[in-house]
Write an enzyme that holds these catalytic residues in place. Structure first.
Site, PDB file in Angstrom:
ATOM      1  N   TYR A  60       0.877  -1.509  -0.532  1.00 44.13           N
ATOM      2  CA  TYR A  60      -0.111   0.265   0.555  1.00 44.13           C
ATOM      3  C   TYR A  60       0.944   0.981  -0.189  1.00 44.13           C
ATOM      4  CZ  TYR A  60      -3.994  -3.105   0.347  1.00 44.13           C
ATOM      5  OH  TYR A  60      -5.107  -3.654   0.961  1.00 44.13           O
ATOM      6  N   LYS A  90       6.085 -13.565   3.009  1.00 45.50           N
ATOM      7  CA  LYS A  90       6.231 -14.814   2.067  1.00 45.50           C
ATOM      8  C   LYS A  90       7.757 -14.791   1.819  1.00 45.50           C
ATOM      9  CE  LYS A  90       4.550 -16.889  -1.149  1.00 45.50           C
ATOM     10  NZ  LYS A  90       3.991 -18.567  -0.932  1.00 45.50           N
ATOM     11  N   ASP A 136       0.353 -18.133   2.578  1.00 44.36           N
ATOM     12  CA  ASP A 136       0.006 -18.924   3.003  1.00 44.36           C
ATOM     13  C   ASP A 136      -0.943 -19.869   3.788  1.00 44.36           C
ATOM     14  OD1 ASP A 136       1.957 -19.675   2.422  1.00 44.36           O
ATOM     15  OD2 ASP A 136       1.489 -20.416   0.348  1.00 44.36           O
ATOM     16  N   ASP A 182      -4.260  -6.599   6.388  1.00 41.29           N
ATOM     17  CA  ASP A 182      -5.652  -6.729   5.389  1.00 41.29           C
ATOM     18  C   ASP A 182      -6.038  -7.521   5.152  1.00 41.29           C
ATOM     19  OD1 ASP A 182      -7.658  -4.576   4.869  1.00 41.29           O
ATOM     20  OD2 ASP A 182      -6.689  -4.319   2.775  1.00 41.29           O
ATOM     21  N   ASP A 242      -9.217  -9.821   8.374  1.00 42.52           N
ATOM     22  CA  ASP A 242     -10.762  -9.494   7.670  1.00 42.52           C
ATOM     23  C   ASP A 242     -11.229 -11.703   7.989  1.00 42.52           C
ATOM     24  OD1 ASP A 242     -11.130  -7.472   6.823  1.00 42.52           O
ATOM     25  OD2 ASP A 242     -12.435  -7.899   5.144  1.00 42.52           O
TER      26      ASP A 242
HETATM   27  C1  IPM Z   1      -9.379  -1.576   5.559  1.00 42.68           C
HETATM   28  C2  IPM Z   1      -9.462  -1.511   4.556  1.00 42.68           C
HETATM   29  C3  IPM Z   1      -9.206  -0.417   4.260  1.00 42.68           C
HETATM   30  C4  IPM Z   1      -7.227  -0.520   3.831  1.00 42.68           C
HETATM   31  C5  IPM Z   1      -9.636   0.322   2.631  1.00 42.68           C
HETATM   32  C6  IPM Z   1     -10.988   0.884   3.035  1.00 42.68           C
HETATM   33  C7  IPM Z   1      -8.856   1.113   1.896  1.00 42.68           C
HETATM   34  O1  IPM Z   1      -9.490  -2.270   3.640  1.00 42.68           O
HETATM   35  O2  IPM Z   1      -8.830  -0.669   6.739  1.00 42.68           O
HETATM   36  O3  IPM Z   1      -8.320  -2.262   6.538  1.00 42.68           O
HETATM   37  O4  IPM Z   1      -7.235  -0.656   2.663  1.00 42.68           O
HETATM   38  O5  IPM Z   1      -6.636  -0.542   4.548  1.00 42.68           O
HETATM   39 MN    MN Z   2      -9.583  -3.852   5.241  1.00 44.19          MN
END
Ligand code: IPM
Ligand code: MN
Length: 355
Positions: free
Chosen positions: A143, A194, A226, A250, A254
């Site tokens: 990022y 990785k 992975d 990120d 999730d």
């Molecule tokens: C997060 C989100 C953000 C990220 C997006 C919305 C820019 O996915 O905070 O996890 O990419 O980090």
């Molecule tokens: Mn996210």
């Protein structure tokens, strides 16, 4: 964590979609907690996000920028709407880059904890079995290319570059080891990378080993990303603190969210040496907006993370206990679409009355 004060100024970004509803709900919990613990929070709202972009051409107009810099902390709802996009095709309202890089908030701390009575996607797991924290590097990695991707070959190819620096790695890895000490649970930090394939990750792992040597009281674990994805599902109790690159963090946060009932119960702290903001890790869920059904728990837990940062760990624990009790009492029932069965206000009340 800062030294405690009796008065806090909080910059509030309500956000888009369900943002205003859930931030409103979390604000009542925050105010009540402050009242019970004898301090005050002044909440100052600023316009930012997709709606601000549509109105002013800037998702983070200067009053919001200045307010965020001046505040003791920033409390942020989800921002961004799928249809509000920049000419380059990315979303216009997300503030990730502006706030994280702009304020140098290099830590993205995301606790993944299974609360009681939550139907988890994993069989045979109960509250207590899953309790780890993601320490996601928040300013570089893949990022680092936010806003700087290149479309080449007359539109036939696109690239984003992954960047890992020594300074960026040292500070996030050190934070992870400190966090393992603070948590005082398994006292273990897992390095997720990785490094079997990419040079940048071999560099990250090397720095991890150097920092680990400064923490002989903390155990280490090494996983390729992975394999980590599998392990988080098959053996989540192996994890205490995970440190990893921005994109991996990120994705895995999730995935972790899915193991504890969904990201609707997951909050995140974005912390730097001077500033910090706190948010639910889910998005603005426009389909649920305006109906009073959105689940405000992630926002409420984000308020708890903020109080911990502000030097009020006992107030943070008060919020966490109230959430736990509400689940024990079955006062909060979550739906798979991210809504709460009883509605936003009822969830807020359930927590409020258990503070
Ligand atoms: C997060 C989100 C953000 C990220 C997006 C919305 C820019 O996915 O905070 O996890 O990419 O980090
Ligand atoms: Mn996210």
């Amino acid at each position: 964590m800062k030294p405690p004060e009796s008065n806090y100024t909080i910059a509030v970004i309500l956000g888009d979609g369900i943002g205003p509803e859930i931030v409103g709900a979390a604000s009542t919990v925050l105010k009540r907690t402050a009242e019970l613990d004898n301090f005050t929070v002044e909440l100052i709202q600023y316009e930012a996000g997709a709606a601000a972009y549509q109105k002013y051409g800037d998702p983070l107009p200067s009053p919001a920028q200045a307010g965020c810099r001046q505040a003791d902390a920033i409390f942020k709802g989800p921002t961004g709407l799928p249809d509000v996009r920049l000419p380059d095709g990315t979303e216009a309202g997300v503030l990730g880059g502006r706030l994280r890089n702009g304020l140098d908030l290099y830590v993205n701390l995301r606790p993944i904890k299974l609360y009681p009575n939550i139907p988890t996607a994993l069989a045979n797991r109960q509250a207590g079995d899953i309790d780890w924290v993601m320490v996601r590097e928040n300013t570089e990695g893949l990022y680092a290319s936010r806003g700087n991707g290149i479309v080449a070959n007359t539109g036939q190819a696109a690239t984003d570059t992954l960047m890992i620096t020594r300074l960026g790695s040292e500070r996030i890895i050190r934070y992870a080891f400190e966090e393992a000490r603070r948590r005082n649970r398994q006292k273990r930090v897992a390095c997720v990378d990785k490094s079997n394939v990419l040079r940048s990750f071999a560099f990250f792992r090397q720095i991890f080993r150097e920092i680990a040597a400064e923490y002989p009281d903390i155990q280490t674990d090494f996983l390729y990303v992975d394999a980590a994805a599998q392990a988080l599902v098959l053996e989540p109790d192996r994890f205490d603190v995970i440190v990893t690159e921005n994109l991996f963090g990120d994705i895995l946060s999730d995935l972790g969210g899915a193991t504890v009932g969904g990201i609707g119960v997951c909050a995140g702290a974005n912390i730097g040496d001077q500033h910090a903001y706190f948010e639910p890790i889910h998005g603005s869920a426009p389909a649920l907006a305006g109906r009073g059904v959105a689940n405000p728990l992630a926002a409420i837990l984000a308020a708890g993370l903020m109080l911990n940062y502000l030097g009020r760990p006992e107030s943070a624990a008060r919020i966490e206990r109230a959430v736990e009790q509400a689940f024990l009492d079955k006062a909060v029932v979550l739906r798979p679409d991210g809504s709460a069965e009883s509605g936003t206000q009822a969830v807020a009340k359930a927590i409020h009355s258990r503070l």
